[in-house]
Design a protein around this motif. Structure first.
Motif, PDB file in Angstrom:
ATOM      1  N   LEU A  17       0.823  -1.209   0.000  1.00 28.65           N
ATOM      2  CA  LEU A  17       0.000   0.000   0.000  1.00 28.65           C
ATOM      3  C   LEU A  17       0.856   1.257   0.000  1.00 28.65           C
ATOM      4  O   LEU A  17       0.580   2.214  -0.741  1.00 28.65           O
ATOM      5  N   ILE A  18       1.913   1.276   0.803  1.00 28.53           N
ATOM      6  CA  ILE A  18       2.811   2.434   0.827  1.00 28.53           C
ATOM      7  C   ILE A  18       3.489   2.599  -0.534  1.00 28.53           C
ATOM      8  O   ILE A  18       3.609   3.714  -1.066  1.00 28.53           O
ATOM      9  N   GLY A  19       3.922   1.488  -1.110  1.00 25.59           N
ATOM     10  CA  GLY A  19       4.551   1.549  -2.422  1.00 25.59           C
ATOM     11  C   GLY A  19       3.595   2.055  -3.487  1.00 25.59           C
ATOM     12  O   GLY A  19       3.967   2.884  -4.330  1.00 25.59           O
ATOM     13  N   TYR A  20       2.364   1.586  -3.437  1.00 24.51           N
ATOM     14  CA  TYR A  20       1.359   2.013  -4.413  1.00 24.51           C
ATOM     15  C   TYR A  20       1.050   3.500  -4.250  1.00 24.51           C
ATOM     16  O   TYR A  20       0.974   4.246  -5.232  1.00 24.51           O
ATOM     17  N   GLY A  21       0.892   3.934  -3.008  1.00 23.73           N
ATOM     18  CA  GLY A  21       0.637   5.350  -2.753  1.00 23.73           C
ATOM     19  C   GLY A  21       1.781   6.229  -3.235  1.00 23.73           C
ATOM     20  O   GLY A  21       1.561   7.312  -3.791  1.00 23.73           O
ATOM     21  N   THR A  22       3.010   5.753  -3.065  1.00 25.88           N
ATOM     22  CA  THR A  22       4.179   6.508  -3.517  1.00 25.88           C
ATOM     23  C   THR A  22       4.182   6.654  -5.030  1.00 25.88           C
ATOM     24  O   THR A  22       4.431   7.743  -5.570  1.00 25.88           O
ATOM     25  N   VAL A  23       3.908   5.551  -5.734  1.00 26.47           N
ATOM     26  CA  VAL A  23       3.866   5.591  -7.201  1.00 26.47           C
ATOM     27  C   VAL A  23       2.782   6.540  -7.687  1.00 26.47           C
ATOM     28  O   VAL A  23       2.994   7.330  -8.620  1.00 26.47           O
ATOM     29  N   ARG A  24       1.613   6.487  -7.048  1.00 26.55           N
ATOM     30  CA  ARG A  24       0.526   7.376  -7.460  1.00 26.55           C
ATOM     31  C   ARG A  24       0.880   8.840  -7.215  1.00 26.55           C
ATOM     32  O   ARG A  24       0.591   9.715  -8.047  1.00 26.55           O
ATOM     33  N   LEU A  25       1.517   9.125  -6.086  1.00 22.48           N
ATOM     34  CA  LEU A  25       1.907  10.502  -5.788  1.00 22.48           C
ATOM     35  C   LEU A  25       2.970  11.009  -6.746  1.00 22.48           C
ATOM     36  O   LEU A  25       2.945  12.177  -7.148  1.00 22.48           O
ATOM     37  N   LEU A  26       3.903  10.162  -7.116  1.00 21.76           N
ATOM     38  CA  LEU A  26       4.934  10.555  -8.078  1.00 21.76           C
ATOM     39  C   LEU A  26       4.301  10.889  -9.425  1.00 21.76           C
ATOM     40  O   LEU A  26       4.683  11.872 -10.079  1.00 21.76           O
TER      41      LEU A  26
END
Length: 229
Positions: free
Chosen positions: A211-220
């Motif tokens: 989830l943290i990884g997915y959120g990071t990708v979306r924010l980038l």
């Protein structure tokens, strides 16, 4: 004045670019597998090619739903969504193939590390791209909050699926070929959670990580769009 580009055309163009990049990355992984087979004369890591194929299935399903329009998408949404959820854990599952990393004769350890990491990366990117597609479908119909709730639940369920696959050795098709054993093992862990701390430890830790990884990708991605705008 240039004509406006439809959302369907925009999706198709973006998807073609994404498919090209992911295809190049997957081709590198397959090349590394093939070179290893030639170097060692053994098929030890050939299973990674199969795992990559399984990771492609949810991405293909979400792409199909993204391209479909109107009544066609409405008809496909439920069966395709169920199939997507069933196969989705196969994509992030690839990160657990790092368990196979070990010093072996005939090939440097760094080569095996690069090989497994490339496959794990591709699985993770396929998972995130596919989940982004499905989240967008939910967001359009139910709103942003529902979209993120869906993404969170999907990642937690996929982490539970990772546990079932890695430790209990179930496959996605066991839903059809071995449903009773699968159902019993799942219900046993749901009804007696304290008897299986490893199950919920894997589910929670991997779920939060994904989830943290997915959120990071979306924010980038959003930051890049805002900068370009």
């Amino acid at each position: 004045m240039q004509p406006a580009v439809s959302s369907s055309q925009s999706f198709t163009r973006t998807r073609l670019t994404l498919v090209f990049v992911l295809g190049a990355s997957i081709a590198l992984s397959l090349l590394l597998v093939a070179v290893r087979v030639v170097m060692t004369g053994r098929l030890l890591f050939l299973f990674l090619a199969w795992n990559l194929f399984l990771a492609l299935i949810p991405f293909a399903i979400s792409t199909l739903l993204g391209i479909a329009r109107g009544p066609q998408r409405a008809r496909l949404l439920v069966p395709a969504g169920a199939a997507w959820l069933l196969f989705f854990p196969n994509a992030p599952y690839l990160i657990t193939d790092l368990f196979h990393l070990d010093a072996r004769p005939g090939v440097p350890l760094w080569y095996d590390l690069a090989l497994i990491l490339s496959c794990a990366w591709n699985g993770l990117m396929l998972a995130y791209a596919s989940l982004s597609d499905m989240q967008q479908l939910v967001t359009v119909r139910l709103g942003a909050g529902a979209g993120w709730a869906f993404a969170t639940v999907a990642l937690l369920l996929s982490s539970f699926g990772i546990y079932l696959g890695r430790y209990l050795r179930f496959n996605s098709w066991d839903v059809l070929t071995n449903p009773l054993t699968l159902f019993f093992d799942i219900m046993n862990r749901v009804l007696h959670p304290f008897s299986f701390p490893g199950t919920w430890g894997v589910t929670l830790v991997f779920g939060v990580f994904l989830l943290i990884g997915y959120g990071t990708v979306r924010l980038l991605g959003r930051a890049h769009e805002e900068q370009a705008g």
